[in-house]
Design an enzyme around this catalytic site. Structure first.
Site, PDB file in Angstrom:
ATOM      1  N   ASP A  61      87.294  13.332  -1.959  1.00  0.00           N
ATOM      2  CA  ASP A  61      87.433  11.911  -1.949  1.00  0.00           C
ATOM      3  C   ASP A  61      88.822  11.230  -2.434  1.00  0.00           C
ATOM      4  O   ASP A  61      88.630   9.975  -1.716  1.00  0.00           O
ATOM      5  CB  ASP A  61      85.973  11.617  -3.336  1.00  0.00           C
ATOM      6  N   ALA A 119      68.553  -2.794   2.782  1.00  0.00           N
ATOM      7  CA  ALA A 119      67.938  -1.187   2.622  1.00  0.00           C
ATOM      8  C   ALA A 119      68.735  -0.196   2.342  1.00  0.00           C
ATOM      9  O   ALA A 119      69.860  -0.164   1.303  1.00  0.00           O
ATOM     10  CB  ALA A 119      68.667  -0.637   3.978  1.00  0.00           C
ATOM     11  N   THR A 178      76.810   2.640   0.872  1.00  0.00           N
ATOM     12  CA  THR A 178      76.820   3.789   0.402  1.00  0.00           C
ATOM     13  C   THR A 178      77.946   4.752   1.265  1.00  0.00           C
ATOM     14  O   THR A 178      78.901   4.342   0.990  1.00  0.00           O
ATOM     15  CB  THR A 178      75.377   3.870   2.471  1.00  0.00           C
ATOM     16  N   LYS A 217      90.856   8.926   0.482  1.00  0.00           N
ATOM     17  CA  LYS A 217      92.257   7.528  -0.122  1.00  0.00           C
ATOM     18  C   LYS A 217      93.461   7.786   0.283  1.00  0.00           C
ATOM     19  O   LYS A 217      93.900   6.471   0.699  1.00  0.00           O
ATOM     20  CB  LYS A 217      91.596   7.281  -1.306  1.00  0.00           C
ATOM     21  N   GLU A 237      88.378  -3.474   1.107  1.00  0.00           N
ATOM     22  CA  GLU A 237      89.592  -3.553  -0.192  1.00  0.00           C
ATOM     23  C   GLU A 237      89.358  -2.089  -1.153  1.00  0.00           C
ATOM     24  O   GLU A 237      89.610  -1.177  -1.702  1.00  0.00           O
ATOM     25  CB  GLU A 237      89.797  -4.499  -0.875  1.00  0.00           C
ATOM     26  N   GLY A 240      78.416  10.539 -16.310  1.00  0.00           N
ATOM     27  CA  GLY A 240      78.170   9.531 -15.316  1.00  0.00           C
ATOM     28  C   GLY A 240      79.293   9.465 -14.526  1.00  0.00           C
ATOM     29  O   GLY A 240      79.012   8.645 -13.136  1.00  0.00           O
ATOM     30  N   LYS A 271      84.066   5.100   2.628  1.00  0.00           N
ATOM     31  CA  LYS A 271      85.258   5.790   3.315  1.00  0.00           C
ATOM     32  C   LYS A 271      85.250   6.406   4.125  1.00  0.00           C
ATOM     33  O   LYS A 271      86.095   6.884   4.999  1.00  0.00           O
ATOM     34  CB  LYS A 271      86.388   6.514   2.231  1.00  0.00           C
ATOM     35  N   GLY A 305      84.822   2.519 -11.008  1.00  0.00           N
ATOM     36  CA  GLY A 305      83.705   1.663 -12.335  1.00  0.00           C
ATOM     37  C   GLY A 305      83.132   0.849 -10.640  1.00  0.00           C
ATOM     38  O   GLY A 305      83.665  -0.167  -9.581  1.00  0.00           O
TER      39      GLY A 305
END
Ligand code: NAP
Length: 353
Positions: free
Chosen positions: A219, A43, A101, A223, A147, A205, A125, A333
């Protein structure tokens, strides 16, 4: 040979890398682990493809190619309200739901998956870093793995889990938790103006399409919060002070306007880096947390320290008292992140089903 159905949410950078790895490693996984992953559903945000008999490798390859070119899912149909209700009715059992996603609201999907006896693996997350009252159920659940939520697939979550399992007392966790912000700090070291470093990172990018998503520090905060919760500290996002690398006045401008205005920060950044250098230090975007709370932001760090060298996550614990436990390596990455997801899928398939 165990056949494990896979329901994949997300066909962006990580999702496509995972499809490539599933195709390339099919034989290896069968021979080494006695497992056959059979992707039954894929999806994206608009459409989905579902075949209870399993999508062929050729079909998965065409999905990977099409999404890589920005096309819609080939042959995809509009998404139903609840994908998992359809997979359950179609008789899909002992499946693994993979969330690669960055969508909000996936908690309902995870809950439904667990209700159906499915495993859940996520790189996303957002649920784990959401309010503890709803996130708690997904921590230390035997059928849930994540992980790749921290450290891009390095064994960071596994290490935190291991320390908690053996009742080692964790005092503090710190790390350089963003590859994107690590790149920016390196550019600042070389006296590249901040706005130019951001523009280059965007061009390569390394940033999200809207760089504010990286520069805002949320972000990294997520974490750090996930690590804290694994350490046994049920903290909330509000317990972590977050330094944003752009001023609040640029919050509501378009991305193009933002990129044009971010040079307003150049002088202040250049001053901070010059001050750090004068003290033999360097600026790093670091997250630090203890049971009382944490902070995320640009800090002057000894240039020759592990954190000054980037890419480190360290655990200060009772066992590792005089010499902290450190994990170091390439922490970003899509291939590494997908590798972490695949490792989790193998672990769930081996240990749960
Ligand atoms: N990239 C990394 O190196 C890295 C490292 C660690 C963790 N992660 C995490 O991994 C996740 C994926 O990262 P990415 O770089 O692959 O992101 P991405 O390239 O933006 O891809 C996201 C994918 O999710 C799909 N999507 C969005 N909402 C959805 C929904 N409600 N249901 C199903 N699919 C939905 C998008 O659909 P469309 O194609 O229709 O837009 C897209 O295919 C993120 O949570 C990220 O934080 C990434």
């Amino acid at each position: 040979m165990k056949t494990i159905p896979v329901i994949l949410f997300g066909t962006g950078g990580v999702g496509r890398a995972l499809l490539r790895q599933l195709i390339a490693s099919e034989k290896h996984i069968q021979e080494r682990s006695g497992l056959r992953f059979e992707v039954v559903a894929v999806a994206d945000s608009q459409r989905w493809l579902f075949d209870p008999a399993g999508l062929t490798a050729a079909k998965l390859h065409s999905i990977e190619q099409a999404k890589g070119q920005g096309d819609p899912l080939p042959g995809g149909k509009p998404r139903p309200d609840s994908l998992l209700a359809e997979t359950d009715v179609a008789g899909v059992r002992n499946a693994i739901v993979v969330d690669v996603t960055a969508a909000d609201g996936m908690e309902r999907v995870y809950q439904q998956a667990l209700d159906f006896g499915y495993g859940v693996v996520m790189a996303n997350k957002k649920v784990l870093a959401g309010p503890w009252s709803s996130a708690a159920q997904f921590y230390n659940h035997p059928a849930v793995r994540h992980e790749s939520t921290v450290g891009g697939g390095q064994p960071v979550i596994a290490t935190a889990r291991y320390l908690a399992d053996i009742n080692d007392h964790i005092y503090a966790i710190e790390g350089q938790l963003s590859g994107t912000l690590g790149y920016l700090c390196q550019q600042l070291d070389h006296d590249v103006p901040f706005s130019q470093a951001v523009a280059e990172a965007k061009k390569r990018g390394y940033t999200e399409p809207d760089p504010r998503e990286d520069l805002g520090g949320q972000d990294v905060m997520r974490k750090l919060l996930i690590l804290a919760r694994l350490a046994g500290w049920p903290l909330e996002a509000a317990d972590i002070r977050v330094e944003s690398l752009y001023p609040a006045s640029l919050e509501n401008s378009s991305v193009t306007e933002f990129m044009g205005q971010i040079s307003a920060v150049d002088e202040q950044m250049a001053t901070r880096i010059a001050e750090a250098k004068a003290d033999g230090q360097t600026l790093r975007y670091i997250g630090r947390i203890t049971p009382e709370g944490g902070q995320v932001g640009l800090l002057p760090i000894a240039a020759d320290s592990p954190l000054g060298g980037l890419k480190y996550i360290s655990f200060h614990t009772a066992l590792y008292d005089d010499d902290q436990l450190m994990i170091c390596g390439k922490g970003a990455g899509v291939e590494m992140t997908a590798g972490g997801v695949l490792g989790d899928m193998i672990a769930v398939a081996r240990e749960v089903f």
